[in-house]
Design a protein around this motif. Structure first.
Motif, PDB file in Angstrom:
ATOM      1  N   GLY A 213       0.892  -1.237  -0.033  1.00 18.67           N
ATOM      2  CA  GLY A 213      -0.413   0.088  -0.048  1.00 18.67           C
ATOM      3  C   GLY A 213       1.052   1.280  -0.058  1.00 18.67           C
ATOM      4  N   GLU A 214       0.273   2.397   0.036  1.00 16.67           N
ATOM      5  CA  GLU A 214       0.836   3.695  -0.212  1.00 16.67           C
ATOM      6  C   GLU A 214       1.235   4.114   1.290  1.00 16.67           C
ATOM      7  OE1 GLU A 214       1.530   6.015  -2.363  1.00 16.67           O
ATOM      8  OE2 GLU A 214       0.711   4.695  -3.922  1.00 16.67           O
ATOM      9  N   THR A 215       2.366   4.413   1.438  1.00 17.25           N
ATOM     10  CA  THR A 215       3.112   4.965   2.748  1.00 17.25           C
ATOM     11  C   THR A 215       3.493   6.538   2.363  1.00 17.25           C
ATOM     12  OG1 THR A 215       5.342   4.465   2.184  1.00 17.25           O
ATOM     13  CG2 THR A 215       4.104   2.652   2.904  1.00 17.25           C
ATOM     14  N   PRO A 216       3.850   7.354   3.551  1.00 20.14           N
ATOM     15  CA  PRO A 216       4.359   8.506   3.250  1.00 20.14           C
ATOM     16  C   PRO A 216       5.272   8.696   2.193  1.00 20.14           C
ATOM     17  CG  PRO A 216       4.029   8.116   5.621  1.00 20.14           C
ATOM     18  CD  PRO A 216       3.710   6.767   4.897  1.00 20.14           C
ATOM     19  N   HIS A 217       6.110   7.543   2.063  1.00 17.45           N
ATOM     20  CA  HIS A 217       7.354   7.510   1.192  1.00 17.45           C
ATOM     21  C   HIS A 217       7.066   7.090  -0.208  1.00 17.45           C
ATOM     22  CE1 HIS A 217       9.429   8.392   5.073  1.00 17.45           C
ATOM     23  NE2 HIS A 217       9.145   7.564   5.359  1.00 17.45           N
ATOM     24  N   GLY A 218       6.098   6.695  -0.642  1.00 20.33           N
ATOM     25  CA  GLY A 218       5.640   5.878  -1.759  1.00 20.33           C
ATOM     26  C   GLY A 218       4.928   4.698  -1.502  1.00 20.33           C
ATOM     27  N   LYS A 219       4.884   3.793  -2.446  1.00 16.51           N
ATOM     28  CA  LYS A 219       4.177   2.447  -2.473  1.00 16.51           C
ATOM     29  C   LYS A 219       5.007   1.295  -2.290  1.00 16.51           C
ATOM     30  CE  LYS A 219       2.412   0.982  -6.341  1.00 16.51           C
ATOM     31  NZ  LYS A 219       1.482   0.521  -7.467  1.00 16.51           N
ATOM     32  N   ARG A 220       4.583   0.918  -1.172  1.00 13.06           N
ATOM     33  CA  ARG A 220       5.373  -0.518  -0.802  1.00 13.06           C
ATOM     34  C   ARG A 220       5.083  -1.616  -1.490  1.00 13.06           C
ATOM     35  NH1 ARG A 220      10.454  -0.609   1.374  1.00 13.06           N
ATOM     36  NH2 ARG A 220      10.054   0.999   2.744  1.00 13.06           N
ATOM     37  N   VAL A 221       5.797  -2.489  -1.951  1.00  7.87           N
ATOM     38  CA  VAL A 221       5.493  -3.870  -2.620  1.00  7.87           C
ATOM     39  C   VAL A 221       6.633  -4.829  -2.096  1.00  7.87           C
ATOM     40  CG1 VAL A 221       5.624  -5.139  -4.720  1.00  7.87           C
ATOM     41  CG2 VAL A 221       4.727  -2.709  -4.731  1.00  7.87           C
ATOM     42  N   ARG A 222       6.173  -6.011  -1.737  1.00  6.65           N
ATOM     43  CA  ARG A 222       7.070  -6.928  -1.529  1.00  6.65           C
ATOM     44  C   ARG A 222       7.022  -8.226  -2.555  1.00  6.65           C
ATOM     45  NH1 ARG A 222       4.315 -11.527   0.895  1.00  6.65           N
ATOM     46  NH2 ARG A 222       6.234 -12.158   2.057  1.00  6.65           N
TER      47      ARG A 222
ATOM     48  N   GLN B  67      10.489  -3.628  -1.806  1.00  6.15           N
ATOM     49  CA  GLN B  67      10.696  -2.508  -2.788  1.00  6.15           C
ATOM     50  C   GLN B  67       9.553  -1.284  -2.165  1.00  6.15           C
ATOM     51  OE1 GLN B  67      10.056  -3.483  -6.784  1.00  6.15           O
ATOM     52  NE2 GLN B  67      11.610  -4.922  -6.915  1.00  6.15           N
ATOM     53  N   LEU B  68      10.145   0.136  -2.769  1.00  8.14           N
ATOM     54  CA  LEU B  68       9.411   1.395  -2.205  1.00  8.14           C
ATOM     55  C   LEU B  68       9.418   1.865  -3.750  1.00  8.14           C
ATOM     56  CD1 LEU B  68       7.998   3.353  -0.142  1.00  8.14           C
ATOM     57  CD2 LEU B  68      10.349   4.368  -0.080  1.00  8.14           C
ATOM     58  N   ILE B  69       8.205   2.213  -4.314  1.00  6.54           N
ATOM     59  CA  ILE B  69       8.037   2.826  -5.565  1.00  6.54           C
ATOM     60  C   ILE B  69       7.761   4.375  -5.289  1.00  6.54           C
ATOM     61  CG2 ILE B  69       6.721   3.185  -7.707  1.00  6.54           C
ATOM     62  CD1 ILE B  69       5.854  -0.004  -7.203  1.00  6.54           C
ATOM     63  N   ARG B  70       8.800   5.250  -5.338  1.00  7.34           N
ATOM     64  CA  ARG B  70       8.808   6.642  -4.896  1.00  7.34           C
ATOM     65  C   ARG B  70       7.929   7.544  -5.906  1.00  7.34           C
ATOM     66  NH1 ARG B  70      15.206   7.123  -4.310  1.00  7.34           N
ATOM     67  NH2 ARG B  70      14.757   8.125  -6.298  1.00  7.34           N
ATOM     68  N   PRO B  71       7.381   8.404  -5.255  1.00  7.33           N
ATOM     69  CA  PRO B  71       6.526   9.394  -6.214  1.00  7.33           C
ATOM     70  C   PRO B  71       7.458   9.992  -7.374  1.00  7.33           C
ATOM     71  CG  PRO B  71       6.452  10.261  -3.793  1.00  7.33           C
ATOM     72  CD  PRO B  71       7.511   8.991  -3.998  1.00  7.33           C
ATOM     73  N   ASP B  72       8.616  10.014  -7.596  1.00  7.45           N
ATOM     74  CA  ASP B  72       9.389  10.396  -8.520  1.00  7.45           C
ATOM     75  C   ASP B  72       9.683   9.497  -9.743  1.00  7.45           C
ATOM     76  OD1 ASP B  72      11.416   8.680  -7.391  1.00  7.45           O
ATOM     77  OD2 ASP B  72      13.096  10.284  -7.244  1.00  7.45           O
ATOM     78  N   GLY B  73       9.029   8.293  -9.479  1.00 12.44           N
ATOM     79  CA  GLY B  73       8.993   7.268 -10.473  1.00 12.44           C
ATOM     80  C   GLY B  73      10.167   6.192 -10.209  1.00 12.44           C
ATOM     81  N   MET B  74      11.127   6.373  -9.352  1.00 17.70           N
ATOM     82  CA  MET B  74      12.263   5.520  -9.072  1.00 17.70           C
ATOM     83  C   MET B  74      11.711   4.580  -8.126  1.00 17.70           C
ATOM     84  SD  MET B  74      14.697   6.705 -11.105  1.00 17.70           S
ATOM     85  CE  MET B  74      16.137   5.814 -10.585  1.00 17.70           C
ATOM     86  N   THR B  75      12.437   3.528  -8.141  1.00 17.12           N
ATOM     87  CA  THR B  75      11.983   2.268  -7.163  1.00 17.12           C
ATOM     88  C   THR B  75      13.436   2.011  -6.247  1.00 17.12           C
ATOM     89  OG1 THR B  75      10.349   1.301  -8.579  1.00 17.12           O
ATOM     90  CG2 THR B  75      11.253  -0.018  -6.834  1.00 17.12           C
ATOM     91  N   GLU B  76      13.153   2.123  -4.795  1.00 17.19           N
ATOM     92  CA  GLU B  76      14.294   1.588  -4.147  1.00 17.19           C
ATOM     93  C   GLU B  76      14.191   0.296  -3.839  1.00 17.19           C
ATOM     94  OE1 GLU B  76      14.137   3.824  -0.381  1.00 17.19           O
ATOM     95  OE2 GLU B  76      14.276   5.820  -1.519  1.00 17.19           O
ATOM     96  N   LEU B  77      15.211  -0.669  -4.085  1.00 18.54           N
ATOM     97  CA  LEU B  77      15.279  -2.062  -4.108  1.00 18.54           C
ATOM     98  C   LEU B  77      16.168  -2.330  -2.572  1.00 18.54           C
ATOM     99  CD1 LEU B  77      16.603  -2.630  -7.576  1.00 18.54           C
ATOM    100  CD2 LEU B  77      14.368  -2.633  -6.891  1.00 18.54           C
ATOM    101  N   GLU B  78      15.500  -3.369  -2.058  1.00 15.48           N
ATOM    102  CA  GLU B  78      16.119  -3.645  -0.726  1.00 15.48           C
ATOM    103  C   GLU B  78      15.748  -5.157  -0.555  1.00 15.48           C
ATOM    104  OE1 GLU B  78      16.225  -2.878   4.288  1.00 15.48           O
ATOM    105  OE2 GLU B  78      15.130  -1.347   2.806  1.00 15.48           O
ATOM    106  N   ALA B  79      16.911  -6.046  -0.974  1.00  7.47           N
ATOM    107  CA  ALA B  79      16.588  -7.594  -0.874  1.00  7.47           C
ATOM    108  C   ALA B  79      17.510  -8.099   0.109  1.00  7.47           C
ATOM    109  CB  ALA B  79      16.847  -7.979  -2.376  1.00  7.47           C
ATOM    110  N   ALA B  80      16.941  -9.312   0.548  1.00  5.00           N
ATOM    111  CA  ALA B  80      17.682 -10.146   1.532  1.00  5.00           C
ATOM    112  C   ALA B  80      17.561 -11.483   1.346  1.00  5.00           C
ATOM    113  CB  ALA B  80      17.581  -9.883   3.198  1.00  5.00           C
ATOM    114  N   TYR B  81      18.627 -12.478   1.098  1.00  2.17           N
ATOM    115  CA  TYR B  81      18.588 -13.727   0.702  1.00  2.17           C
ATOM    116  C   TYR B  81      19.632 -14.342   0.891  1.00  2.17           C
ATOM    117  CZ  TYR B  81      20.179 -11.997  -3.633  1.00  2.17           C
ATOM    118  OH  TYR B  81      20.976 -11.204  -4.714  1.00  2.17           O
TER     119      TYR B  81
END
Length: 177
Positions: free
Chosen positions: A62-71, A96-110
């Motif tokens: 869902g939407e957060t103050p920082h953008g849309k959160r996706v797992r 992942q965080l899809i930011r309002p500027d269209g960029m996506t922050e990736l944060e993977a752990a495996y």
């Protein structure tokens, strides 16, 4: 600011005036030219491996103050390079965080298992979008033949795997030397 009054206390007034006067007396420095890069300081990249990482269906949080959160679940895969190769455990996650500027922050752990049985923990963070996808990885590996992964800085690229029917990404990892 108009409702604020100048302090009546003489000591406070003197301190404020001295401070203001001191700031006014600071010379404006001319902008210095940036130093030229020194050849031996420019990082070089050494190829470490290419991974094909398979993915499960994305779940929109869902939407957060920082953008849309996706797992996105990491369901497995393989990796191969000159010094290491093996499989990827089917239990990681890309948060992942899809930011309002269209960029996506990736944060993977495996986890990855090297062919000799060594378990490698990886945390991979990055930014993707607008034709750009780069990451920075940190490895945690037991002492032993692959401990060199603990002792360097790693950068990678992320891209699609069009030749696969299963959702997947191609990650190419490089050691900065």
């Amino acid at each position: 600011m108009a409702d604020r009054q100048f302090p009546n206390d003489p000591q406070t007034r003197r301190s404020l005036l001295l401070a203001a006067g001191g700031l006014a007396a600071v010379p404006v420095m001319a902008k210095a030219a940036a130093p030229a890069p020194v050849a031996e300081d420019i990082p070089k990249a050494e190829f470490v491996y290419e991974a094909i990482v398979t993915l499960g269906p994305p779940e929109e949080i869902g939407e957060t103050p920082h953008g849309k959160r996706v797992r996105i679940p990491i369901t497995g895969g393989t990796f191969k390079g000159p010094r290491i190769s093996g499989t990827i455990f089917p239990e990681g996650m890309d948060w992942q965080l899809i930011r309002p500027d269209g960029m996506t922050e990736l944060e993977a752990a495996y986890l990855m298992r090297e062919a000799d049985g060594t378990v490698i923990h990886i945390r991979n963070k990055g930014v993707a979008g607008k034709g750009y996808a780069r990451t920075s990885a940190v490895f945690e590996v037991p002492n032993g033949p692959h401990a060199w992964l603990n002792e360097a800085v790693f950068a990678g690229t992320v891209g699609p795997v069009p030749e696969m029917d299963t959702p997947a990404v191609r990650i190419r990892m490089y050691k900065l030397v």
